[in-house]
Design a protein around this motif. Structure first.
Motif, PDB file in Angstrom:
ATOM      1  N   SER A  94       0.835  -1.193   0.000  1.00  0.00           N
ATOM      2  CA  SER A  94       0.000   0.000   0.000  1.00  0.00           C
ATOM      3  C   SER A  94       0.871   1.244   0.000  1.00  0.00           C
ATOM      4  O   SER A  94       1.911   1.289   0.660  1.00  0.00           O
ATOM      5  N   GLU A  95       0.438   2.250  -0.712  1.00  0.00           N
ATOM      6  CA  GLU A  95       1.128   3.537  -0.697  1.00  0.00           C
ATOM      7  C   GLU A  95       0.501   4.493   0.312  1.00  0.00           C
ATOM      8  O   GLU A  95       1.129   5.454   0.728  1.00  0.00           O
ATOM      9  N   ASP A  96      -0.760   4.227   0.698  1.00  0.00           N
ATOM     10  CA  ASP A  96      -1.452   5.153   1.581  1.00  0.00           C
ATOM     11  C   ASP A  96      -2.002   4.506   2.855  1.00  0.00           C
ATOM     12  O   ASP A  96      -2.535   5.182   3.723  1.00  0.00           O
ATOM     13  N   GLY A  97      -1.880   3.198   2.997  1.00  0.00           N
ATOM     14  CA  GLY A  97      -2.388   2.503   4.176  1.00  0.00           C
ATOM     15  C   GLY A  97      -3.881   2.213   4.138  1.00  0.00           C
ATOM     16  O   GLY A  97      -4.420   1.619   5.059  1.00  0.00           O
ATOM     17  N   ARG A 127      -5.646   1.625   0.682  1.00  0.00           N
ATOM     18  CA  ARG A 127      -5.852   0.755  -0.483  1.00  0.00           C
ATOM     19  C   ARG A 127      -4.668  -0.202  -0.581  1.00  0.00           C
ATOM     20  O   ARG A 127      -3.513   0.240  -0.559  1.00  0.00           O
ATOM     21  N   TRP A 128      -4.986  -1.486  -0.675  1.00  0.00           N
ATOM     22  CA  TRP A 128      -3.957  -2.519  -0.650  1.00  0.00           C
ATOM     23  C   TRP A 128      -4.007  -3.362  -1.912  1.00  0.00           C
ATOM     24  O   TRP A 128      -5.070  -3.604  -2.463  1.00  0.00           O
ATOM     25  N   GLN A 129      -2.850  -3.821  -2.342  1.00  0.00           N
ATOM     26  CA  GLN A 129      -2.718  -4.710  -3.488  1.00  0.00           C
ATOM     27  C   GLN A 129      -2.009  -5.979  -3.028  1.00  0.00           C
ATOM     28  O   GLN A 129      -0.950  -5.913  -2.400  1.00  0.00           O
TER      29      GLN A 129
END
Length: 81
Positions: free
Chosen positions: A2-5, A7-9
């Motif tokens: 995640s880049e923002d905490g 949205r996760w991939q």
């Protein structure tokens, strides 16, 4: 990842169990990652158990990465028993 905490991939596992007969061919868990103080490497210490011992003995393995995404075992042997 995640880049923002928020949205996760999903990505592939960082490390899989070892080849048959190795100290970690049954289970892996309890990973701890630290940055090497003098090299551009990350160290992942992990617990591994073998099938031969039915998971009754725990050993510590080491894997290394330059980018936290691609990991390689430092050795096929544990670093601590």
């Amino acid at each position: 990842v995640s880049e923002d905490g928020f949205r996760w991939q999903a990505v592939d596992d960082a490390l899989h169990t070892g080849r048959a007969g190795r100290f970690d061919d049954d289970m892996l868990w309890t990973m701890h990652v630290v940055r090497h103080p003098k090299q551009s490497l990350f160290h992942m210490y992990y617990t591994g158990c073998s099938r031969k011992e039915h998971g009754q003995i725990q050993r510590i393995g080491l894997a290394v990465s330059e980018d936290l995404m691609h990991w390689e075992r430092f050795s096929e042997q544990p670093v601590l028993e």
